[in-house]
Design an enzyme around this catalytic site. Structure first.
Site, PDB file in Angstrom:
ATOM      1  N   GLY A   1       0.816  -1.206   0.000  1.00  0.00           N
ATOM      2  CA  GLY A   1       0.000   0.000   0.000  1.00  0.00           C
ATOM      3  C   GLY A   1       0.849   1.255   0.000  1.00  0.00           C
ATOM      4  N   GLY A   2       0.195   2.393   0.264  1.00  0.00           N
ATOM      5  CA  GLY A   2       0.902   3.668   0.273  1.00  0.00           C
ATOM      6  C   GLY A   2       0.108   4.787  -0.354  1.00  0.00           C
ATOM      7  CB  ALA A   3      -1.995   7.019   0.082  1.00  0.00           C
TER       8      ALA A   3
ATOM      9  CD  GLN B   1      -1.360  -2.415   4.002  1.00  0.00           C
ATOM     10  OE1 GLN B   1      -0.507  -1.896   3.291  1.00  0.00           O
ATOM     11  NE2 GLN B   1      -1.967  -1.757   4.984  1.00  0.00           N
ATOM     12  CB  SER B   2      -3.635  -0.100   2.207  1.00  0.00           C
ATOM     13  OG  SER B   2      -4.162   1.193   2.304  1.00  0.00           O
ATOM     14  CB  ALA B   3      -3.145   1.998  -2.167  1.00  0.00           C
TER      15      ALA B   3
ATOM     16  CG  ASP C   1      -9.059   0.297   8.166  1.00  0.00           C
ATOM     17  OD1 ASP C   1      -8.874   1.520   8.038  1.00  0.00           O
ATOM     18  OD2 ASP C   1      -8.480  -0.556   7.464  1.00  0.00           O
TER      19      ASP C   1
ATOM     20  CG  HIS D   1      -5.415   1.209   7.237  1.00  0.00           C
ATOM     21  ND1 HIS D   1      -6.321   0.643   6.362  1.00  0.00           N
ATOM     22  CD2 HIS D   1      -4.361   1.611   6.471  1.00  0.00           C
ATOM     23  CE1 HIS D   1      -5.847   0.700   5.123  1.00  0.00           C
ATOM     24  NE2 HIS D   1      -4.655   1.280   5.172  1.00  0.00           N
TER      25      HIS D   1
END
Length: 462
Positions: free
Chosen positions: A197-199, A268-270, A371, A403
């Site tokens: 991830g990392g936006a 994960q995430s983004a 989250d 999160h």
């Protein structure tokens, strides 16, 4: 040993479209027990997981001419990469200890400089208003509290012989991946292709080093795929990079001891959003006519999504209030007209796309109920949608987890990590010998004191 699992469910529903959601919580009377609360219990849902399709599928259905061209290109790429790897290993073998340390220190300095640039890039896009000043202060406190763990993980990443850093998988910038290899090399290993991830702005392959270290200790190879971030690239570039990285893993992982028939895609995430977009896009290609592909969704045994968002229409205002402003987000996603294309939950409901759903592997989505960066509803709704239109999917929720709890604090806590054990159980589900070894695996060591982890949980800006 895994904790006893007590299933609690409503009466079985006759509707096959009902999605399965599992909420994990502790029982006060017995802290070692875990409750699985299923909103609609489906006795046909099961783990271990088997692929939706056999290993053949449309991957082998292209013409002989196309096959020859693709085979030539793959062989040429493999020879180039093998030559590069062999040359690198030969150079390493000839190095003195002082030269090796000097090279590693130089690499650490270069990586630190690069990551600092990513953070400054993020700051330049988000601005320096009151909201982001306070959040960056919170982020600084959060990072300091977890620093003992970060230092140990960084040391492993830069100096462990089990890590192969920056393997080239394509010709574009950032087309690199890191491999985390088990210490025991006998036999072929299951493989996790992981997208961090990392936006969509500060994603980086090294973010997966903690996961890579821990899964490799359980005899699983992990490949962390790097990709172009915004503004170097937009979402279509990220999906293209992820697809190329997965293709490299599917076609080359056997050279590193991986089993090409046991590849799991994880994000994960983004990174979970990018991985889901890549998977759905590949399935759509395979249902088309004449589309040549270098890898197939049938080669992926399961998709494991951690804290991801899969419907951008539902998230755009949420991100805006959290500081990822609408204008920036739409720039990353190539405009409002592209939200449909890059919202997997929405895209799979398109009548022209539905045939591709049958090609998708089983989808397991993990999410924390606390989250605030991406609400847990994102995973629940995507699982609901996939099951309603004939896919195999489930969501597993972890009560009270944020999160970052699932991805950072819990792994740094040591001992037994619920989500980690669930992931390993899925990957080793068909391997009795591996499951037996997991049952007696020593507890993982703690990286950060408990009081610091609790403070990090409280100050986390995510």
């Amino acid at each position: 040993m895994p904790s006893p699992i007590l299933p609690i469910s409503s009466h079985p529903s006759s509707s096959a479209s009902a999605a399965t959601t599992v909420v994990k919580a502790k029982i006060d009377a017995d802290p070692s027990a875990t409750i699985l609360i299923s909103s609609k219990f489906d006795p046909e849902k099961a783990i271990p997981i088997t692929p939706v399709l056999p290993r053949a599928s449309s991957y082998n259905s292209t013409s002989n001419v196309n096959n020859n061209i693709v085979s030539f290109a793959n062989n040429h790429q493999q020879r180039f990469l093998r030559t590069s790897s062999d040359s690198s290993l030969a150079l390493l073998a000839d190095e003195t200890p002082r030269q090796s340390i000097s090279r590693e220190v130089g690499h650490v300095a270069a990586e630190t400089f690069y990551l600092s640039g990513l953070c400054l890039k993020l700051l330049s896009y988000l601005g320096v208003g009151y909201r982001w000043i306070t959040r960056f202060l919170a982020l600084g406190c959060y990072a300091m509290l977890l620093m003992p763990g970060f230092i140990q993980v960084a040391f492993y990443y830069f100096f462990s012989r089990q890590v192969r850093r920056s393997i080239i998988y394509g010709e574009k910038p950032r087309n690199r991946l890191d491999l985390y290899l088990p210490k025991i090399s006998q036999g072929t290993k299951p493989v996790v292709a992981f997208i961090t991830g990392g936006a969509w702005i500060i994603g980086y392959k090294a973010w997966g080093s903690l996961l890579g270290q821990q899964l490799s200790e359980r005899d699983i190879i992990v490949a962390c795929i790097d990709y172009r971030n915004f503004p170097q690239g937009t979402i279509s570039d990220m999906v293209e990079d992820a697809s190329q990285g997965i293709s490299f893993i599917c076609n080359n992982i056997s050279e590193y001891g991986g089993d090409p028939n046991r590849i799991y895609l994880m994000g994960q995430s983004a990174g979970a959003h990018i991985a889901a977009c890549t998977l759905v896009n590949q399935a759509i290609k395979e249902t088309g006519e004449g589309d040549s592909v270098s890898w197939s969704v049938s080669q992926i045994k399961a998709y494991l999504g951690l804290s991801g968002g899969y419907n951008l229409f539902n998230l755009i205002e949420h991100f805006h209030t959290r500081g990822l402003y609408r204008s920036i987000f739409l720039s990353i996603m190539e405009g409002e007209d592209s939200l449909h294309q890059f919202s997997p939950e929405v895209l799979v409901q398109d009548s022209n796309v539905k045939p591709a759903v049958s090609l998708l592997p089983p989808v397991i989505l993990f999410h924390g109920t606390a989250d605030y960066s991406i609400p847990a509803d994102s995973s629940q709704n995507f699982a609901d949608t996939l099951r309603r239109i004939g896919g195999k999917a489930e969501s597993i929720l972890y009560y009270g987890k944020t999160h970052t709890d699932l991805f950072l604090q819990d792994p740094m806590r040591g001992g037994r990590d619920e989500m980690f054990e669930d992931v390993v159980a899925i990957i080793h589900g068909e391997d009795e010998a591996a499951l037996a070894k997991d049952a007696v695996a020593p507890p993982r060591r703690r990286l950060v004191p408990e009081f610091m982890l609790k403070l990090a949980h409280d100050v986390s800006p995510f």
